[in-house]
Design a protein around this motif. Structure first.
Motif, PDB file in Angstrom:
ATOM      1  N   ASP A  79       0.723  -1.184  -0.062  1.00  0.00           N
ATOM      2  CA  ASP A  79       0.006  -0.028  -0.208  1.00  0.00           C
ATOM      3  C   ASP A  79       0.713   1.178  -0.181  1.00  0.00           C
ATOM      4  O   ASP A  79       2.069   1.227   0.251  1.00  0.00           O
ATOM      5  CB  ASP A  79      -0.824   0.088   1.262  1.00  0.00           C
ATOM      6  CG  ASP A  79      -1.984  -0.866   1.325  1.00  0.00           C
ATOM      7  OD1 ASP A  79      -2.485  -1.309   0.370  1.00  0.00           O
ATOM      8  OD2 ASP A  79      -2.431  -1.475   2.122  1.00  0.00           O
ATOM      9  N   ARG A 165      -4.900   2.087  -0.548  1.00  0.00           N
ATOM     10  CA  ARG A 165      -5.232   0.594  -0.777  1.00  0.00           C
ATOM     11  C   ARG A 165      -4.563   0.392  -2.156  1.00  0.00           C
ATOM     12  O   ARG A 165      -5.008   0.959  -3.041  1.00  0.00           O
ATOM     13  CB  ARG A 165      -6.177   0.032  -0.584  1.00  0.00           C
ATOM     14  CG  ARG A 165      -6.547  -0.475   0.768  1.00  0.00           C
ATOM     15  CD  ARG A 165      -5.818  -1.387   1.155  1.00  0.00           C
ATOM     16  NE  ARG A 165      -6.323  -1.909   2.581  1.00  0.00           N
ATOM     17  CZ  ARG A 165      -5.553  -2.473   3.598  1.00  0.00           C
ATOM     18  NH1 ARG A 165      -4.550  -2.576   3.286  1.00  0.00           N
ATOM     19  NH2 ARG A 165      -6.296  -2.920   4.676  1.00  0.00           N
ATOM     20  N   SER A 166      -3.705  -0.553  -2.288  1.00  0.00           N
ATOM     21  CA  SER A 166      -3.165  -1.035  -3.673  1.00  0.00           C
ATOM     22  C   SER A 166      -4.171  -1.954  -4.034  1.00  0.00           C
ATOM     23  O   SER A 166      -4.871  -2.639  -3.446  1.00  0.00           O
ATOM     24  CB  SER A 166      -1.888  -1.667  -3.585  1.00  0.00           C
ATOM     25  OG  SER A 166      -1.480  -2.415  -4.751  1.00  0.00           O
ATOM     26  N   LYS A 167      -4.249  -1.911  -5.497  1.00  0.00           N
ATOM     27  CA  LYS A 167      -5.304  -2.794  -6.210  1.00  0.00           C
ATOM     28  C   LYS A 167      -4.837  -4.251  -6.431  1.00  0.00           C
ATOM     29  O   LYS A 167      -5.293  -5.271  -6.465  1.00  0.00           O
ATOM     30  CB  LYS A 167      -5.611  -2.465  -7.458  1.00  0.00           C
ATOM     31  CG  LYS A 167      -6.153  -1.049  -7.485  1.00  0.00           C
ATOM     32  CD  LYS A 167      -7.568  -1.085  -7.084  1.00  0.00           C
ATOM     33  CE  LYS A 167      -8.235   0.149  -7.331  1.00  0.00           C
ATOM     34  NZ  LYS A 167      -9.069   0.522  -6.079  1.00  0.00           N
ATOM     35  N   LEU A 168      -3.391  -4.395  -5.946  1.00  0.00           N
ATOM     36  CA  LEU A 168      -2.658  -5.763  -6.033  1.00  0.00           C
ATOM     37  C   LEU A 168      -2.947  -6.569  -4.950  1.00  0.00           C
ATOM     38  O   LEU A 168      -3.187  -5.871  -3.790  1.00  0.00           O
ATOM     39  CB  LEU A 168      -0.952  -5.584  -5.950  1.00  0.00           C
ATOM     40  CG  LEU A 168      -0.773  -4.803  -7.260  1.00  0.00           C
ATOM     41  CD1 LEU A 168       0.805  -4.423  -6.833  1.00  0.00           C
ATOM     42  CD2 LEU A 168      -0.741  -5.550  -8.702  1.00  0.00           C
ATOM     43  N   GLN A 169      -2.881  -7.930  -4.994  1.00  0.00           N
ATOM     44  CA  GLN A 169      -2.991  -8.794  -3.778  1.00  0.00           C
ATOM     45  C   GLN A 169      -1.683  -8.825  -3.065  1.00  0.00           C
ATOM     46  O   GLN A 169      -0.958  -8.800  -3.676  1.00  0.00           O
ATOM     47  CB  GLN A 169      -3.482 -10.424  -4.488  1.00  0.00           C
ATOM     48  CG  GLN A 169      -4.689 -10.412  -4.918  1.00  0.00           C
ATOM     49  CD  GLN A 169      -5.809  -9.976  -4.063  1.00  0.00           C
ATOM     50  OE1 GLN A 169      -5.723 -10.392  -2.818  1.00  0.00           O
ATOM     51  NE2 GLN A 169      -6.921  -9.332  -4.677  1.00  0.00           N
TER      52      GLN A 169
END
Length: 173
Positions: A79, A165-169
């Motif tokens: 993030d 928040r990142s869109k990545l997992q």
């Protein structure tokens, strides 16, 4: 011709050697770094006994100044965080401050020093903490800009404003 080439090569080597630090300079830097590390260790040992200071297994210390809502999310390493902060050396010299600039800063968490990465994952938006970062969780034996000598323990006031928040997992632990 060969003698001239050898002479030029020797002169080039000497001028390159003159550009580098002398043995005395290196010894002085090593002594200053050792003194800085000793001062940091002494500070952290004394600071650990102060009321409200928490020492983590890594050696990172923090003190909660203000807690935000418990419903806030903890940042993940992937993030970005939006913060207000001030960084000081142990001698009180401020080397960076978003407060002085009047604008919060946003950083990808993974790009910060290890002490920040560790602490930020424990914080929530609205939290304001003091961080006491040992040299090995800051810049280690490296000079950081003109104001942070090698081996420096650093003190930060950090206010976590938001977690972007990142869109990545996030990687699974």
């Amino acid at each position: 011709m060969r003698a001239r080439f050898l002479l030029l090569a020797a002169l080039a080597s000497l001028s390159l050697a003159a550009c580098g630090p002398s043995k005395e300079d290196l010894a002085a830097r090593q002594a200053a770094m050792a003194a800085s590390k000793t001062a940091g260790a002494e500070f952290l040992a004394k600071n650990a006994k102060e009321p409200g200071v928490v020492t983590l297994p890594s050696g990172l210390q923090y003190k909660v100044i203000r807690s935000g809502p418990e419903t806030g999310v903890h940042p993940r390493p992937i993030d970005e965080v939006k913060v207000h902060y001030e960084g000081k050396r142990l001698d009180g010299v401020v080397f960076d401050s978003s407060y002085e600039r009047g604008v919060p800063a946003s950083f990808p968490l993974r790009g910060l020093i290890p002490g920040w990465v560790e602490a930020m994952q424990l914080m929530r938006p609205g939290d304001e903490w003091m961080l006491y970062v040992p040299a090995d969780l800051a810049y280690g034996d490296n000079q950081a800009g003109a104001d942070i000598p090698p081996g420096s323990t650093l003190v930060f006031k950090i206010e976590l404003i938001d977690v972007l928040r990142s869109k990545l997992q996030a990687p699974k632990s």
